[in-house]
Design a protein around this motif. Structure first.
Motif, mmCIF file in Angstrom:
data_model
loop_
_atom_site.group_PDB
_atom_site.id
_atom_site.type_symbol
_atom_site.label_atom_id
_atom_site.label_comp_id
_atom_site.label_asym_id
_atom_site.label_seq_id
_atom_site.Cartn_x
_atom_site.Cartn_y
_atom_site.Cartn_z
ATOM 1 N N SER A 169 -4.471 12.013 -2.228
ATOM 2 C CA SER A 169 -5.641 11.568 -1.484
ATOM 3 C C SER A 169 -6.521 12.780 -1.139
ATOM 4 O O SER A 169 -6.019 13.828 -0.737
ATOM 5 N N CYS A 195 -12.758 -0.797 -4.503
ATOM 6 C CA CYS A 195 -11.474 -0.443 -3.899
ATOM 7 C C CYS A 195 -10.576 -1.665 -3.931
ATOM 8 O O CYS A 195 -10.734 -2.590 -3.147
ATOM 9 N N ALA A 197 -7.468 -2.025 -3.226
ATOM 10 C CA ALA A 197 -6.531 -2.200 -2.115
ATOM 11 C C ALA A 197 -7.207 -2.896 -0.945
ATOM 12 O O ALA A 197 -6.557 -3.517 -0.124
ATOM 13 N N ASP A 238 -10.540 1.480 -8.228
ATOM 14 C CA ASP A 238 -9.943 2.470 -7.329
ATOM 15 C C ASP A 238 -8.677 1.884 -6.715
ATOM 16 O O ASP A 238 -8.612 0.693 -6.459
ATOM 17 N N GLU A 239 -7.703 2.739 -6.450
ATOM 18 C CA GLU A 239 -6.408 2.311 -5.908
ATOM 19 C C GLU A 239 -5.776 1.277 -6.834
ATOM 20 O O GLU A 239 -5.248 0.262 -6.392
ATOM 21 N N ASP A 242 -2.386 -0.461 -6.281
ATOM 22 C CA ASP A 242 -2.174 -1.464 -5.249
ATOM 23 C C ASP A 242 -2.515 -2.881 -5.690
ATOM 24 O O ASP A 242 -2.564 -3.785 -4.867
ATOM 25 N N THR A 279 -5.851 6.385 -8.789
ATOM 26 C CA THR A 279 -4.785 6.060 -7.846
ATOM 27 C C THR A 279 -4.144 7.337 -7.329
ATOM 28 O O THR A 279 -4.138 8.352 -8.020
ATOM 29 N N ASN A 280 -3.616 7.266 -6.109
ATOM 30 C CA ASN A 280 -2.837 8.402 -5.615
ATOM 31 C C ASN A 280 -1.351 8.040 -5.596
ATOM 32 O O ASN A 280 -0.540 8.758 -5.047
ATOM 33 N N ARG A 281 -1.016 6.884 -6.200
ATOM 34 C CA ARG A 281 0.393 6.485 -6.216
ATOM 35 C C ARG A 281 1.011 6.827 -7.570
ATOM 36 O O ARG A 281 0.324 6.813 -8.586
#
Ligand SMILES: Nc1ncnc2c1ncn2[C@@H]1O[C@H](COP(=O)(O)OP(=O)(O)OP(=O)(O)O)[C@@H](O)[C@H]1O
Ligand SMILES: [Mg+2]
Length: 470
Positions: A169, A195, A197, A238-239, A242, A279-281
């Motif tokens: 992030s 986004c 998420a 984005d994301e 999720d 993603t940051n996952r």
């Protein structure tokens, strides 16, 4: 006929580009250094200057103000090396009309010069608007990883392939997505970050794909989805980590076949968008847990771009800090003052929130410093973050610190099959009691509990399942 001055120490470029512009009817002069170019500019007016940044002696960026003095408002086009978009950005900020990236193609370069000359025609004075020509990226940094990143952006921007941007992030994923969009053929069209998420699972399909009248209570008319509205442009998913599984299938279809079926409709419709995802996952972990589809992963990761955390590229800190100071307080100018002690403090910090945290810290410091030099004490207190040299756990609640120390000591081989990461084991310690407390407080209402702690309802459900708390 216009007079154009080319300043480049590569004789082949001066010759080839000079010939090309000469054939177009321009009067061309060449110089192999900034000093020589400035002499030429003193001896007669030019309608445009093409200026290499990397020159023996004075470099192009440093020479720009002196050229400005001699050529007035005439446009300056800067030549930068492949992979140094940051220099290009700085040149644009210093008032360059546009930039060319070496190696460039002569037709493309000729078109830039033509636009520059047109813009300088009477009645059309002034710089190109931001939405014209190769766009600025706003990305700052010249560490080797950033250089590699600029190269990747330059390679992939002109194509239409999906790009998967990963990174912690605050590392700049959205900014990179914008840079890819702006430097590609769709650059003048919409850039739409979505986004995923933030969209509730029940609404995400209608939002993205649209719906037809009567498809659900309250759907009183047809509505286009975001993917259709972004026609001709770029969508940033984005994301992406999720997105619920059911939705992942539909996204895959949209990306692969470039068509969407609005909710309540039977016929698919074609869409014309480029897909970027961020993603940051850790998607491979989510895949191993069957929370992310492999086929979607492989479709998205045709061209993966990873942005390293700021702590892995501390060389970028001074440049970023100056950039954010100048943004926060333009009156301080480009060469914003940074005292050595302040710089040392900035370099010392771990920046777990990455560039975003640095930016916030600088914005706060600029306000506190009220126009005076920024001192270390203007930075937010560092106590709460983990200083890297303390190996660890300062500033943590003692119980968690003890646990972390023990866990660090017993760290399994990262390659061992099925080994849970330290992070996962940490979460397994702290999350269940916290979730239990919040659920109790919200009388068991999961939607409210999720809202209270600021995570998605679906994420909360997954966590409860993981910990057997359902
Ligand atoms: N290399 C960079 N140069 C200039 N500004 C940057 C850079 N990287 C990040 N920033 C700034 O840092 C902030 C965070 O960037 P961004 O929103 O792109 O991060 P992100 O990776 O998408 O984070 P998240 O995962 O939390 O969404 C923004 O203000 C952005 O402009
Ligand atoms: Mg983001």
């Amino acid at each position: 006929m216009s007079r154009v001055l080319i300043v480049d120490d590569e004789a082949s470029i001066c010759w080839a580009f000079g010939e090309y512009l000469g054939d177009l009817g321009h009067d061309v002069a060449v110089a192999s250094s900034a000093e020589e170019g400035l002499d030429a500019a003193r001896s007669g007016p030019f309608d445009a200057v093409v200026l290499d940044v990397r020159l023996p002696g004075m470099d192009g960026l440093t020479a720009m103000p002196a050229f400005r003095e001699r050529i007035g408002d005439a446009p300056i086009i800067v030549i930068t090396a492949f992979g140094s978009l940051d220099t290009a950005v700085r040149a644009m900020e210093a008032g360059a009309f546009d930039y060319l990236v070496k190696p460039f193609d002569l037709d493309e370069a000729g078109a830039v010069v033509r636009r520059a000359l047109e813009s300088a025609e009477p009645g059309r004075k002034g710089r190109a608007k931001d939405d014209e020509g190769p766009a600025r990226t706003g990305l700052v940094g010249s560490s080797p990883p950033m250089q590699a990143l600029f190269k990747q952006i330059a390679l992939v921007a002109p194509t239409d392939v999906p790009v998967l941007i990963t990174g912690e992030s605050g590392t700049g994923k959205e900014l990179v997505a914008r840079a890819i969009h702006q430097n590609g053929p769709r650059g003048a069209r919409t850039f739409l970050p979505v986004c995923l998420a933030a969209l509730s699972p029940g609404l995400v399909e209608g939002e993205l794909f649209g719906h037809v009248r009567g498809s659900f209570t309250g759907a009183s008319q047809d509505r286009k989805g975001l993917l259709e509205l972004a026609a001709g442009g770029t969508v940033l998913l984005d994301e992406i980590g999720d997105v619920p599984l059911g939705m992942q299938v539909k996204l895959l279809r949209a990306i692969e076949h470039r068509e969407v079926t609005p909710v309540g409709d039977a016929r698919p419709r074609g869409i014309d968008v480029r897909f970027l995802a961020a993603t940051n996952r850790p998607l491979h972990r989510l895949m191993a847990d069957n929370q992310f589809r492999e086929d979607l992963y492989f479709r998205l990761s045709v061209f993966p771009i990873h942005i390293p955390p700021l702590r892995d590229r501390p060389e970028d800190i001074p440049e970023l800090a100056r950039h954010f100071i100048a943004l926060a307080d333009p009156s301080r100018g480009r060469a914003a003052d940074l005292r050595p002690d302040t710089l040392a403090e900035l370099r010392r910090r771990p920046w777990t929130g990455n560039v975003r945290e640095l930016r916030n810290a600088i914005e706060r410091a600029v306000i506190l410093a009220r126009g005076c030099p920024i001192l270390p004490e203007h930075l937010p207190p560092a106590a709460a973050s983990l200083a890297p040299e303390s190996a660890g756990v300062d500033g943590l609640d003692p119980a968690i610190a003890r646990w972390t120390e023990a866990a660090l000591a017993a760290l399994p081989d990262p390659d061992a099959e099925g080994a849970d990461s330290l992070y996962d084991r940490f979460l397994a310690q702290v999350e269940p009691p916290m979730l239990r407390a919040v659920l109790r407080r919200e009388s068991g209402n999961k939607a409210l509990a999720a809202q209270r702690i600021g995570i998605h309802r679906g994420t909360l459900r997954q966590k409860l399942r993981r910990y057997g708390m359902e």
